[in-house]
Design a protein around this motif. Structure first.
Motif, mmCIF file in Angstrom:
data_model
loop_
_atom_site.group_PDB
_atom_site.id
_atom_site.type_symbol
_atom_site.label_atom_id
_atom_site.label_comp_id
_atom_site.label_asym_id
_atom_site.label_seq_id
_atom_site.Cartn_x
_atom_site.Cartn_y
_atom_site.Cartn_z
ATOM 1 N N TYR A 184 -20.426 23.884 35.692
ATOM 2 C CA TYR A 184 -19.952 22.494 35.154
ATOM 3 C C TYR A 184 -18.649 22.222 35.610
ATOM 4 O O TYR A 184 -17.954 23.323 35.438
ATOM 5 N N ARG A 185 -18.217 21.051 35.922
ATOM 6 C CA ARG A 185 -16.887 20.817 36.266
ATOM 7 C C ARG A 185 -16.191 20.574 35.001
ATOM 8 O O ARG A 185 -16.744 20.011 33.975
ATOM 9 N N VAL A 186 -14.982 21.264 34.622
ATOM 10 C CA VAL A 186 -14.113 20.945 33.485
ATOM 11 C C VAL A 186 -13.464 19.721 33.377
ATOM 12 O O VAL A 186 -12.534 19.756 34.462
ATOM 13 N N PRO A 187 -13.772 18.709 32.899
ATOM 14 C CA PRO A 187 -12.701 17.400 33.065
ATOM 15 C C PRO A 187 -11.433 17.765 32.545
ATOM 16 O O PRO A 187 -10.959 18.595 31.586
ATOM 17 N N ALA A 188 -10.268 16.953 32.964
ATOM 18 C CA ALA A 188 -9.168 17.009 32.350
ATOM 19 C C ALA A 188 -9.229 16.257 30.925
ATOM 20 O O ALA A 188 -10.182 15.687 30.786
ATOM 21 N N VAL A 189 -8.082 16.408 30.100
ATOM 22 C CA VAL A 189 -7.875 15.677 28.865
ATOM 23 C C VAL A 189 -7.843 14.392 28.889
ATOM 24 O O VAL A 189 -6.742 14.043 29.712
ATOM 25 N N GLU A 190 -8.667 13.663 28.259
ATOM 26 C CA GLU A 190 -8.455 12.201 28.591
ATOM 27 C C GLU A 190 -7.184 11.638 27.456
ATOM 28 O O GLU A 190 -7.646 10.890 26.856
ATOM 29 N N VAL A 191 -6.057 11.762 28.129
ATOM 30 C CA VAL A 191 -4.839 11.578 27.305
ATOM 31 C C VAL A 191 -4.652 9.951 27.432
ATOM 32 O O VAL A 191 -4.138 9.374 26.670
ATOM 33 N N LEU A 192 -5.244 9.488 28.463
ATOM 34 C CA LEU A 192 -5.130 7.740 28.675
ATOM 35 C C LEU A 192 -6.737 7.461 28.514
ATOM 36 O O LEU A 192 -7.403 7.993 29.469
ATOM 37 N N PHE A 193 -6.868 6.191 28.039
ATOM 38 C CA PHE A 193 -8.205 5.596 28.148
ATOM 39 C C PHE A 193 -8.522 4.866 29.537
ATOM 40 O O PHE A 193 -7.160 4.854 30.173
ATOM 41 N N ILE A 210 5.792 15.041 29.103
ATOM 42 C CA ILE A 210 5.103 15.714 29.827
ATOM 43 C C ILE A 210 3.734 15.799 29.833
ATOM 44 O O ILE A 210 3.006 15.873 30.782
ATOM 45 N N ILE A 211 3.027 15.290 28.636
ATOM 46 C CA ILE A 211 1.632 15.307 28.816
ATOM 47 C C ILE A 211 1.155 13.954 29.513
ATOM 48 O O ILE A 211 0.375 14.152 30.501
ATOM 49 N N ARG A 212 1.965 12.978 29.464
ATOM 50 C CA ARG A 212 1.498 11.846 30.347
ATOM 51 C C ARG A 212 1.784 12.257 31.797
ATOM 52 O O ARG A 212 0.936 11.948 32.959
ATOM 53 N N CYS A 213 2.917 12.951 32.567
ATOM 54 C CA CYS A 213 3.070 13.383 33.722
ATOM 55 C C CYS A 213 2.098 14.346 34.227
ATOM 56 O O CYS A 213 1.490 14.487 35.639
ATOM 57 N N SER A 214 1.334 15.070 33.299
ATOM 58 C CA SER A 214 0.119 16.070 33.549
ATOM 59 C C SER A 214 -1.121 15.480 34.050
ATOM 60 O O SER A 214 -1.919 15.871 34.618
ATOM 61 N N GLY A 215 -1.245 14.095 33.408
ATOM 62 C CA GLY A 215 -2.475 13.467 33.473
ATOM 63 C C GLY A 215 -3.755 14.213 32.863
ATOM 64 O O GLY A 215 -4.884 13.897 33.150
ATOM 65 N N GLY A 216 -3.166 15.099 31.736
ATOM 66 C CA GLY A 216 -4.378 15.732 30.933
ATOM 67 C C GLY A 216 -4.998 17.000 31.782
ATOM 68 O O GLY A 216 -5.503 17.579 31.063
ATOM 69 N N VAL A 217 -4.189 17.383 32.771
ATOM 70 C CA VAL A 217 -4.517 18.758 33.379
ATOM 71 C C VAL A 217 -3.603 19.870 32.587
ATOM 72 O O VAL A 217 -2.395 19.793 32.734
ATOM 73 N N ILE A 218 -4.248 20.575 31.753
ATOM 74 C CA ILE A 218 -3.283 21.428 30.952
ATOM 75 C C ILE A 218 -2.474 22.299 31.750
ATOM 76 O O ILE A 218 -1.441 22.611 31.170
#
Length: 302
Positions: free
Chosen positions: A135-144, A178-186
């Protein structure tokens, strides 16, 4: 390795002396002519080559796993990280296929953290066949999808960063950026946060928006090498200038965009995709440079 290739053993030796003994000097009180013994024991530790094979090592590892499970009264899961070194079929064979019989013998579920980019690769899918689905692991959905902050996802990312950084000099407002700049990519969030902490500790830099901008720019600069063909640059321009995020999902190059981490997959209530903030920022900077270099009516550069 020491258990697998060599083992330690002891050689016990004992030296005994037997003779006569008497008590009392010239007036004999007690005399024994036989049976008086004095012994000296010595133990030497040495190592020797073993005849154990890999099956013995797996059996010993399973004993350890079951001991941990019994002591902790918790389920045990083996998480195998750093699989992003997989680049071609040879590395897939060595990482997955050749080791399939060994991995399947481990008495605990094994989870391989294959990056989102490689989960779209047919090479990795072939390598994962012995283990079933991948399975692909999605990024964290920090923005809707609407662009609004997802407060629950932000709370999760803050907790992840907190656990990875026991000493954290980053103010809350900078952490959220920082979280916004990462796009939810941990991994990208951790990279930016780690570099900020390092520069704060070693260089005594103030943790502010300016320092964050410098570290985010390093991530943006990395994407210069990602867009290695004119076609990808055209693709980035088309995706940045459209207001519809569904355009990414329907694009024929989506597997390549995911593979190169240009596009990010999110899976909240709905499945949707967006451009990585660093890729989008790279396009914005390139457009700005082009506009600044356009000649003016007087013939000079603007």
């Amino acid at each position: 390795k020491s258990w697998f290739f060599k083992e330690e053993f002891s050689i016990d030796s004992e030296e005994a002396e037997e003779g006569a003994a008497e008590l009392g000097g010239s007036l004999k009180v007690m005399k024994a002519s036989k049976g008086v013994k004095h012994s000296h024991k010595e133990s030497q530790k040495r190592t020797r080559e073993t005849n154990r094979d890999f099956d013995d090592l797996v059996d010993r590892f399973n004993i350890f796993i079951n001991a941990v499970r019994k002591t902790s009264k918790k389920k045990v899961v083996i998480v195998v990280d750093d699989i992003d070194k997989i680049q071609n079929m040879d590395s897939v064979e060595s990482a997955f296929i050749h080791s399939a019989h060994v991995i399947n013998r481990i008495d605990a579920p094994c989870v391989f953290t294959v990056p989102i980019t490689y989960a779209t690769s047919s090479i990795v899918r072939m390598g994962a066949l012995p283990y079933g689905e991948i399975y692909r692991v999605p990024a964290v959905e920090v923005l809707f999808e609407s662009g609004q902050d997802n407060n629950q996802a932000f709370a999760f990312m803050r907790e992840v960063l907190k656990r990875r950084m026991p000493s954290n000099p980053i103010p809350p407002q900078v952490l959220d950026q920082i979280i916004r700049c990462s796009g939810g990519v941990i991994v990208d969030a951790l990279r930016i946060a780690r570099n900020i902490c390092k520069r704060n500790f070693l260089d005594q830099k103030d943790v502010d928006d300016a320092l964050l901008k410098e570290e985010f720019q390093k991530l943006v600069d990395d994407y210069v090498f990602v867009f290695d063909t004119p076609e990808l640059w055209k693709k980035l321009e088309g995706l940045c200038t459209t207001s519809s995020k569904s355009a990414i999902m329907t694009d024929a190059a989506l597997p390549q965009l995911l593979y190169k981490m240009i596009a990010i997959e999110y899976r909240g209530k709905n499945l949707w995709f967006d451009l990585h903030p660093a890729a989008r920022e790279l396009y914005r900077q390139k457009v700005t440079v082009i506009q600044q270099c356009k000649p003016t009516r007087s013939g000079g550069a603007s």
